[in-house]
Write a protein that holds these residues in place. Structure first.
Motif, PDB file in Angstrom:
ATOM      1  N   ILE A 122       0.856  -1.186   0.000  1.00 60.75           N
ATOM      2  CA  ILE A 122       0.000   0.000   0.000  1.00 60.75           C
ATOM      3  C   ILE A 122       0.896   1.241   0.000  1.00 60.75           C
ATOM      4  O   ILE A 122       1.745   1.408   0.877  1.00 60.75           O
ATOM      5  CB  ILE A 122      -0.964  -0.001   1.201  1.00 60.75           C
ATOM      6  CG1 ILE A 122      -1.789  -1.307   1.176  1.00 60.75           C
ATOM      7  CG2 ILE A 122      -1.880   1.226   1.162  1.00 60.75           C
ATOM      8  CD1 ILE A 122      -2.706  -1.515   2.350  1.00 60.75           C
ATOM      9  N   ARG A 123       0.703   2.061  -1.001  1.00 55.15           N
ATOM     10  CA  ARG A 123       1.487   3.298  -1.087  1.00 55.15           C
ATOM     11  C   ARG A 123       0.782   4.365  -0.273  1.00 55.15           C
ATOM     12  O   ARG A 123      -0.426   4.558  -0.398  1.00 55.15           O
ATOM     13  CB  ARG A 123       1.573   3.736  -2.548  1.00 55.15           C
ATOM     14  CG  ARG A 123       2.223   5.104  -2.706  1.00 55.15           C
ATOM     15  CD  ARG A 123       2.469   5.425  -4.143  1.00 55.15           C
ATOM     16  NE  ARG A 123       1.281   5.878  -4.823  1.00 55.15           N
ATOM     17  CZ  ARG A 123       1.229   6.151  -6.133  1.00 55.15           C
ATOM     18  NH1 ARG A 123       2.310   5.999  -6.867  1.00 55.15           N
ATOM     19  NH2 ARG A 123       0.137   6.576  -6.686  1.00 55.15           N
ATOM     20  N   THR A 124       1.545   5.068   0.552  1.00 53.89           N
ATOM     21  CA  THR A 124       0.922   6.134   1.338  1.00 53.89           C
ATOM     22  C   THR A 124       0.554   7.275   0.393  1.00 53.89           C
ATOM     23  O   THR A 124       1.076   7.396  -0.721  1.00 53.89           O
ATOM     24  CB  THR A 124       1.851   6.630   2.471  1.00 53.89           C
ATOM     25  OG1 THR A 124       3.076   7.123   1.896  1.00 53.89           O
ATOM     26  CG2 THR A 124       2.178   5.514   3.458  1.00 53.89           C
ATOM     27  N   LEU A 125      -0.359   8.067   0.892  1.00 52.66           N
ATOM     28  CA  LEU A 125      -0.961   9.172   0.159  1.00 52.66           C
ATOM     29  C   LEU A 125      -0.029   9.888  -0.843  1.00 52.66           C
ATOM     30  O   LEU A 125       0.959  10.483  -0.442  1.00 52.66           O
ATOM     31  CB  LEU A 125      -1.449  10.166   1.219  1.00 52.66           C
ATOM     32  CG  LEU A 125      -2.146  11.417   0.773  1.00 52.66           C
ATOM     33  CD1 LEU A 125      -3.404  11.079   0.009  1.00 52.66           C
ATOM     34  CD2 LEU A 125      -2.482  12.242   2.008  1.00 52.66           C
ATOM     35  N   ASP A 126      -0.387   9.809  -2.100  1.00 46.98           N
ATOM     36  CA  ASP A 126       0.400  10.488  -3.148  1.00 46.98           C
ATOM     37  C   ASP A 126      -0.473  11.552  -3.796  1.00 46.98           C
ATOM     38  O   ASP A 126      -0.780  11.496  -4.982  1.00 46.98           O
ATOM     39  CB  ASP A 126       0.872   9.459  -4.184  1.00 46.98           C
ATOM     40  CG  ASP A 126       1.802  10.068  -5.236  1.00 46.98           C
ATOM     41  OD1 ASP A 126       2.298  11.182  -5.022  1.00 46.98           O
ATOM     42  OD2 ASP A 126       2.023   9.427  -6.278  1.00 46.98           O
ATOM     43  N   ILE A 127      -0.904  12.485  -2.964  1.00 45.23           N
ATOM     44  CA  ILE A 127      -1.807  13.523  -3.483  1.00 45.23           C
ATOM     45  C   ILE A 127      -0.994  14.752  -3.905  1.00 45.23           C
ATOM     46  O   ILE A 127       0.171  14.867  -3.553  1.00 45.23           O
ATOM     47  CB  ILE A 127      -2.886  13.860  -2.410  1.00 45.23           C
ATOM     48  CG1 ILE A 127      -4.147  14.388  -3.086  1.00 45.23           C
ATOM     49  CG2 ILE A 127      -2.355  14.820  -1.381  1.00 45.23           C
ATOM     50  CD1 ILE A 127      -5.388  13.730  -2.606  1.00 45.23           C
TER      51      ILE A 127
ATOM     52  N   ILE B 212      10.142   1.982  -0.699  1.00 45.98           N
ATOM     53  CA  ILE B 212       9.923   3.320  -1.273  1.00 45.98           C
ATOM     54  C   ILE B 212       9.752   3.222  -2.784  1.00 45.98           C
ATOM     55  O   ILE B 212      10.198   2.272  -3.417  1.00 45.98           O
ATOM     56  CB  ILE B 212      11.093   4.297  -0.967  1.00 45.98           C
ATOM     57  CG1 ILE B 212      12.424   3.730  -1.486  1.00 45.98           C
ATOM     58  CG2 ILE B 212      11.161   4.634   0.493  1.00 45.98           C
ATOM     59  CD1 ILE B 212      13.565   4.737  -1.467  1.00 45.98           C
ATOM     60  N   MET B 213       9.124   4.246  -3.317  1.00 43.27           N
ATOM     61  CA  MET B 213       9.045   4.371  -4.765  1.00 43.27           C
ATOM     62  C   MET B 213      10.337   5.032  -5.240  1.00 43.27           C
ATOM     63  O   MET B 213      10.827   5.969  -4.622  1.00 43.27           O
ATOM     64  CB  MET B 213       7.891   5.302  -5.180  1.00 43.27           C
ATOM     65  CG  MET B 213       6.531   4.894  -4.728  1.00 43.27           C
ATOM     66  SD  MET B 213       5.588   3.965  -5.945  1.00 43.27           S
ATOM     67  CE  MET B 213       5.762   4.803  -7.456  1.00 43.27           C
ATOM     68  N   ILE B 214      10.839   4.521  -6.340  1.00 47.92           N
ATOM     69  CA  ILE B 214      11.980   5.178  -6.987  1.00 47.92           C
ATOM     70  C   ILE B 214      11.389   5.833  -8.231  1.00 47.92           C
ATOM     71  O   ILE B 214      11.084   5.170  -9.216  1.00 47.92           O
ATOM     72  CB  ILE B 214      13.078   4.154  -7.367  1.00 47.92           C
ATOM     73  CG1 ILE B 214      13.664   3.487  -6.111  1.00 47.92           C
ATOM     74  CG2 ILE B 214      14.174   4.806  -8.209  1.00 47.92           C
ATOM     75  CD1 ILE B 214      14.574   4.347  -5.260  1.00 47.92           C
TER      76      ILE B 214
ATOM     77  N   ASN C 292       6.413   6.049 -14.529  1.00 49.46           N
ATOM     78  CA  ASN C 292       5.641   7.166 -15.086  1.00 49.46           C
ATOM     79  C   ASN C 292       6.291   8.492 -14.667  1.00 49.46           C
ATOM     80  O   ASN C 292       6.565   9.367 -15.486  1.00 49.46           O
ATOM     81  CB  ASN C 292       4.187   7.128 -14.602  1.00 49.46           C
ATOM     82  CG  ASN C 292       3.550   5.768 -14.794  1.00 49.46           C
ATOM     83  OD1 ASN C 292       3.959   5.020 -15.662  1.00 49.46           O
ATOM     84  ND2 ASN C 292       2.572   5.425 -13.980  1.00 49.46           N
ATOM     85  N   ASP C 293       6.513   8.610 -13.364  1.00 48.97           N
ATOM     86  CA  ASP C 293       7.150   9.846 -12.891  1.00 48.97           C
ATOM     87  C   ASP C 293       8.647   9.861 -13.196  1.00 48.97           C
ATOM     88  O   ASP C 293       9.208  10.919 -13.483  1.00 48.97           O
ATOM     89  CB  ASP C 293       6.911  10.031 -11.386  1.00 48.97           C
ATOM     90  CG  ASP C 293       5.565  10.681 -11.126  1.00 48.97           C
ATOM     91  OD1 ASP C 293       5.221  11.632 -11.846  1.00 48.97           O
ATOM     92  OD2 ASP C 293       4.847  10.220 -10.229  1.00 48.97           O
ATOM     93  N   LEU C 294       9.279   8.698 -13.126  1.00 45.73           N
ATOM     94  CA  LEU C 294      10.724   8.680 -13.406  1.00 45.73           C
ATOM     95  C   LEU C 294      10.989   9.174 -14.835  1.00 45.73           C
ATOM     96  O   LEU C 294      11.944   9.915 -15.074  1.00 45.73           O
ATOM     97  CB  LEU C 294      11.297   7.273 -13.199  1.00 45.73           C
ATOM     98  CG  LEU C 294      12.824   7.184 -13.291  1.00 45.73           C
ATOM     99  CD1 LEU C 294      13.511   8.073 -12.247  1.00 45.73           C
ATOM    100  CD2 LEU C 294      13.317   5.749 -13.125  1.00 45.73           C
TER     101      LEU C 294
ATOM    102  N   ASP D  22       6.368  16.988 -18.977  1.00 47.06           N
ATOM    103  CA  ASP D  22       5.120  16.908 -18.227  1.00 47.06           C
ATOM    104  C   ASP D  22       4.281  15.732 -18.729  1.00 47.06           C
ATOM    105  O   ASP D  22       3.840  15.729 -19.877  1.00 47.06           O
ATOM    106  CB  ASP D  22       4.378  18.240 -18.411  1.00 47.06           C
ATOM    107  CG  ASP D  22       3.047  18.275 -17.677  1.00 47.06           C
ATOM    108  OD1 ASP D  22       2.693  17.269 -17.037  1.00 47.06           O
ATOM    109  OD2 ASP D  22       2.365  19.312 -17.766  1.00 47.06           O
ATOM    110  N   ARG D  23       4.047  14.731 -17.854  1.00 50.56           N
ATOM    111  CA  ARG D  23       3.298  13.540 -18.295  1.00 50.56           C
ATOM    112  C   ARG D  23       1.827  13.838 -18.533  1.00 50.56           C
ATOM    113  O   ARG D  23       1.091  13.032 -19.086  1.00 50.56           O
ATOM    114  CB  ARG D  23       3.466  12.393 -17.277  1.00 50.56           C
ATOM    115  CG  ARG D  23       2.906  12.689 -15.920  1.00 50.56           C
ATOM    116  CD  ARG D  23       3.240  11.605 -14.908  1.00 50.56           C
ATOM    117  NE  ARG D  23       2.128  10.704 -14.668  1.00 50.56           N
ATOM    118  CZ  ARG D  23       2.025   9.904 -13.609  1.00 50.56           C
ATOM    119  NH1 ARG D  23       2.979   9.890 -12.691  1.00 50.56           N
ATOM    120  NH2 ARG D  23       0.999   9.121 -13.449  1.00 50.56           N
ATOM    121  N   GLN D  24       1.373  15.028 -18.076  1.00 51.67           N
ATOM    122  CA  GLN D  24      -0.037  15.400 -18.220  1.00 51.67           C
ATOM    123  C   GLN D  24      -0.328  16.133 -19.524  1.00 51.67           C
ATOM    124  O   GLN D  24      -1.468  16.401 -19.830  1.00 51.67           O
ATOM    125  CB  GLN D  24      -0.441  16.353 -17.078  1.00 51.67           C
ATOM    126  CG  GLN D  24      -0.382  15.759 -15.710  1.00 51.67           C
ATOM    127  CD  GLN D  24      -1.433  14.687 -15.527  1.00 51.67           C
ATOM    128  OE1 GLN D  24      -1.110  13.518 -15.451  1.00 51.67           O
ATOM    129  NE2 GLN D  24      -2.689  15.080 -15.519  1.00 51.67           N
TER     130      GLN D  24
HETATM  131 MG    MG Z   1       4.328   8.393  -9.419  1.00 54.40          MG
END
Ligand code: MG
Ligand code: PEP
Length: 345
Positions: free
Chosen positions: A133-138, A229-231, A255-257, A265-267
């Motif tokens: 479970i990944r903690t809040l990534d808001i 952790i996320m890398i 995706n973020d890496l 910008d991935r968006q």
């Molecule tokens: Mg990400």
């Protein structure tokens, strides 16, 4: 969910009330297709269904290459309702539960008990299989009004994820308490997102230890958790050796890496032609992370979209990744590829 979908598509003509066909494999939408096209696409659809049925035969089989190299195939979820698909597709566990969806679907901060009920249910449904479970990534692309996050010029580089959690500790502690309690009912791992420093990991672990102590003092039942952790930032790749000493696993967020490595910008759909997760810089970062993790006894997986990219499955196996966490619908097709590989050649 195995429903074909297209995003970021502009359709100039009006198609309201017309027959339309989405071809998700080729990124096409056909409006009012001709009889011939309809027949061709229907054949393709039937072929696709047959292939899916064939994949069912791979259930309960190991994800092992011809020369005996095994890998874990886990699933990504955003909700309890996704767990059915995870089980149906025979995933070995959940490699990424994007917990922020609980917050995004709520009108106000979800309470500890509300979160506990959700995490416990997922852990129990998975029946002893690992649930990361990944903690809040808001923040950035994921906004909830009640957080009242300030408007930022560069939200992707802004106040988000672990940065919010380490600043607004009450929000963080509510989630961590719920996770520790749920861990008494299954195999729960906790993963912190958007890490850039060892200090952040140490701080997050301290808050977790504090929560555990408080819960025990209150007489509440808590479980053991694996911590990872996320890398997903170039900084975390560059200091992966130091980070690996703090945690038990890394999960690479491609995706973020990709976004942060390529400064894209991935968006922004305009940048799609430039957003290249196969860029050698991204692939080398993945490899470097695996090597650093393994030097310190830390297992390494991928939970970004790239994990499901079948053109890279062999590359990832050769790099020595320990896990790929993908959308549930991709598990069996990845298993099929893995079982056909011979890495000794
Ligand atoms: Mg990400
Ligand atoms: C990622 O960045 O690759 C990832 C898995 O996290 P998200 O897509 O939720 O940002």
């Amino acid at each position: 969910m195995n429903i074909p979908a297209l995003i970021g598509t502009e359709i100039s003509e009006s198609w309201d009330g017309k027959l339309a066909i989405i071809d998700g494999y080729n990124n096409c939408i056909y409006i009012e297709p001709t009889e011939d096209l309809l027949k061709t696409l229907d054949k393709k659809r039937i072929y696709d269904l047959q292939q899916r049925t064939l994949l069912q035969e791979l259930k309960k089989k190991p994800n092992i290459t011809l020369d005996g190299k095994e890998i874990n195939l886990y699933a990504n979820i955003g909700n309890v309702s996704d767990v059915g698909m995870v089980l149906q597709n025979d995933a070995g566990g959940i490699g990424l539960f994007r917990s922020e969806f609980i917050y995004l679907h709520s009108e106000t901060f979800p309470t500890e008990d509300e979160q506990f009920a959700i995490y416990k249910r997922v852990a129990e449904m998975m029946g002893g299989k690992k649930v990361i479970i990944r903690t809040l990534d808001i923040g950035a692309d994921k906004q909830a009004d009640y957080f009242q996050l300030p408007k930022e010029d560069n939200p992707a580089l802004g106040y988000r994820a672990i940065r919010i959690c380490l600043t607004q500790r009450d929000i963080f502690k509510t989630q961590l308490r719920a996770l520790l309690r749920a861990a008494a009912f299954g195999k729960v791992s906790i993963m912190f997102p958007m890490i850039i420093s060892v200090r952040e990991v140490k701080d997050a672990k301290e808050v977790l230890a504090e929560c555990r102590k408080e819960l025990i003092a209150e007489g509440k039942q808590v479980g053991e958790v694996e911590i990872g952790i996320m890398i997903e930032t170039p900084a975390s790749v560059m200091i992966a050796d130091e980070l690996a000493e703090e945690v038990e696993f890394f999960s690479i967020g491609t995706n973020d890496l990709t976004q942060y490595t390529l400064a894209i910008d991935r968006q922004n759909p305009k940048l799609d032609p430039f957003y290249d997760p196969h860029h050698p810089a991204v692939l080398r970062m993945i490899e470097k992370t695996v090597q650093a993790g393994h030097r310190h006894n830390c297992w390494v997986g991928i939970c970004g979209e790239l994990g499901a990219d079948t053109s890279l499955t062999e590359t990832f196996m050769r790099m020595g990744l320990d896990e790929l966490s993908v959308n549930p619908g991709s598990i069996l097709s990845l298993r099929k590829i893995i079982r056909s590989l011979d890495l000794s050649k």
